[in-house]
Design a protein around this motif. Structure first.
Motif, mmCIF file in Angstrom:
data_model
loop_
_atom_site.group_PDB
_atom_site.id
_atom_site.type_symbol
_atom_site.label_atom_id
_atom_site.label_comp_id
_atom_site.label_asym_id
_atom_site.label_seq_id
_atom_site.Cartn_x
_atom_site.Cartn_y
_atom_site.Cartn_z
ATOM 1 N N SER A 144 33.788 53.935 42.786
ATOM 2 C CA SER A 144 34.652 54.167 41.631
ATOM 3 C C SER A 144 33.836 54.319 40.357
ATOM 4 O O SER A 144 32.664 53.949 40.301
ATOM 5 C CB SER A 144 35.651 53.002 41.474
ATOM 6 O OG SER A 144 35.007 51.839 40.987
ATOM 7 N N ASP A 145 34.476 54.869 39.343
ATOM 8 C CA ASP A 145 33.945 54.844 37.979
ATOM 9 C C ASP A 145 34.583 53.637 37.297
ATOM 10 O O ASP A 145 35.822 53.514 37.280
ATOM 11 C CB ASP A 145 34.304 56.121 37.219
ATOM 12 C CG ASP A 145 33.447 57.304 37.641
ATOM 13 O OD1 ASP A 145 32.260 57.100 37.956
ATOM 14 O OD2 ASP A 145 33.966 58.443 37.639
ATOM 15 N N ALA A 146 33.760 52.753 36.754
ATOM 16 C CA ALA A 146 34.268 51.514 36.162
ATOM 17 C C ALA A 146 33.846 51.419 34.701
ATOM 18 O O ALA A 146 32.701 51.712 34.360
ATOM 19 C CB ALA A 146 33.756 50.307 36.938
ATOM 20 N N ARG A 147 34.779 50.984 33.857
ATOM 21 C CA ARG A 147 34.464 50.779 32.436
ATOM 22 C C ARG A 147 35.312 49.636 31.895
ATOM 23 O O ARG A 147 36.413 49.364 32.399
ATOM 24 C CB ARG A 147 34.733 52.049 31.626
ATOM 25 C CG ARG A 147 36.195 52.496 31.643
ATOM 26 C CD ARG A 147 36.433 53.751 30.825
ATOM 27 N NE ARG A 147 37.807 54.226 30.964
ATOM 28 C CZ ARG A 147 38.849 53.772 30.256
ATOM 29 N NH1 ARG A 147 38.661 52.826 29.329
ATOM 30 N NH2 ARG A 147 40.065 54.251 30.446
ATOM 31 N N ILE A 148 34.794 48.974 30.882
ATOM 32 C CA ILE A 148 35.581 47.968 30.179
ATOM 33 C C ILE A 148 36.436 48.686 29.140
ATOM 34 O O ILE A 148 35.916 49.410 28.289
ATOM 35 C CB ILE A 148 34.683 46.910 29.520
ATOM 36 C CG1 ILE A 148 33.983 46.086 30.610
ATOM 37 C CG2 ILE A 148 35.498 45.998 28.607
ATOM 38 C CD1 ILE A 148 33.041 45.017 30.084
#
Length: 282
Positions: A180-184
């Protein structure tokens, strides 16, 4: 004021139903409905989407998701005290909220949802990490969800988006960034919750990739990474001792020095090691 709908403010709901947060259930309630709507918007366009929510509590995020147009929300809640409050929300949004009382670790949500599906939740602290790992490591990919918008302790959120060599880099970073692409997306202070936790929180948004970044068997990769990071300060040949008799050769074949430490190993290298281990076991 209610803020996003015609239902009562959450403080009134909690008072009416006697919903004091329980530490044993990992509960911290988010009461600002404008903030829960902001979190719901991070999940994207929900109008043609079913949403899985775990641990809705008094329904703050639930109301945000419904107000933002979710086609349907399936809310799984272990605390029976919250059911009357959630029933009031269901009545205000006819046919769009289904509530199941039970343990999210034991319920198959696919029996109640129609794709496309997104996950959005202020996860109970005591099961959040286990649920995340389950959702990231199904045998088949792509998964049932297209994205996840999840609230964690800030420390956990930073572990999800960490890069190799950083203090926070570990199992969650590898598994999250593999598929996945993960970001805060949002940071939240303790004062946003009732009762205020001792640490800050953050919302992480994960978008499922069509295919993993590198080929690997999910269970093998999860096993290798868990072993590698269980003893972070040890060299990998020591941390992975017992995984396979030829572990040093397998590390070398994955372009990893046996004297390397786990926090220095890239996602690509871990996937190569998982493939080598699976082949060696075959």
């Amino acid at each position: 004021m209610a803020g996003i709908d015609n239902l009562p403010p959450l403080r009134d709901v909690i008072a009416t139903h006697g919903l004091s947060a329980r530490k044993s259930l990992g509960q911290n309630f988010l009461l600002d409905l404008n903030l829960t709507a902001k979190i719901a918007r991070q999940a994207g366009d929900l109008t043609e989407t079913d949403v899985l929510e775990i641990g809705p509590g008094p329904g703050g995020l639930t109301r945000g998701l419904l107000a933002e147009g979710a086609r349907k929300v399936l809310a799984i809640e272990k605390d029976h005290r919250c059911l009357p409050a959630l029933a009031e929300i269901a009545a205000a949004y006819p046919g769009r909220l289904e509530v199941i009382e039970g343990d999210a670790l034991e319920i198959n949500p696919l029996e109640h949802l129609t794709p496309p599906i997104r996950i959005a939740a202020n996860l109970p602290y005591n099961v959040g990490t286990e649920l995340l790992v389950r959702w990231l490591t199904p045998k088949e990919w792509p998964p049932f969800w297209s994205s996840m918008t999840l609230m964690f302790q800030r420390e956990v959120a930073e572990r999800i988006v960490a890069t190799p060599g950083s203090k926070a880099y570990g199992r969650l970073a590898v598994l999250s960034q593999w598929r996945s692409d993960a970001r805060i997306a949002i940071s939240l202070p303790p004062g946003a919750f009732t009762p205020p936790p001792k640490v800050s929180s953050a919302v992480v948004h994960l978008t499922a990739l069509p295919a993993p970044r590198y080929e690997a068997d999910a269970k093998t990769l999860e096993y290798v990474v868990a072993k590698a990071f269980n003893q972070r300060r040890k060299m990998l040949r020591a941390a992975l001792k017992g995984v396979h008799p030829d572990i040093e050769d397998l590390l070398t074949s994955a372009d990893i020095s046996p004297t390397e430490r786990a926090e220095q190993v890239s996602l690509e290298q871990f996937c190569a090691l998982a493939r080598a281990l699976k082949d060696a076991r075959a």
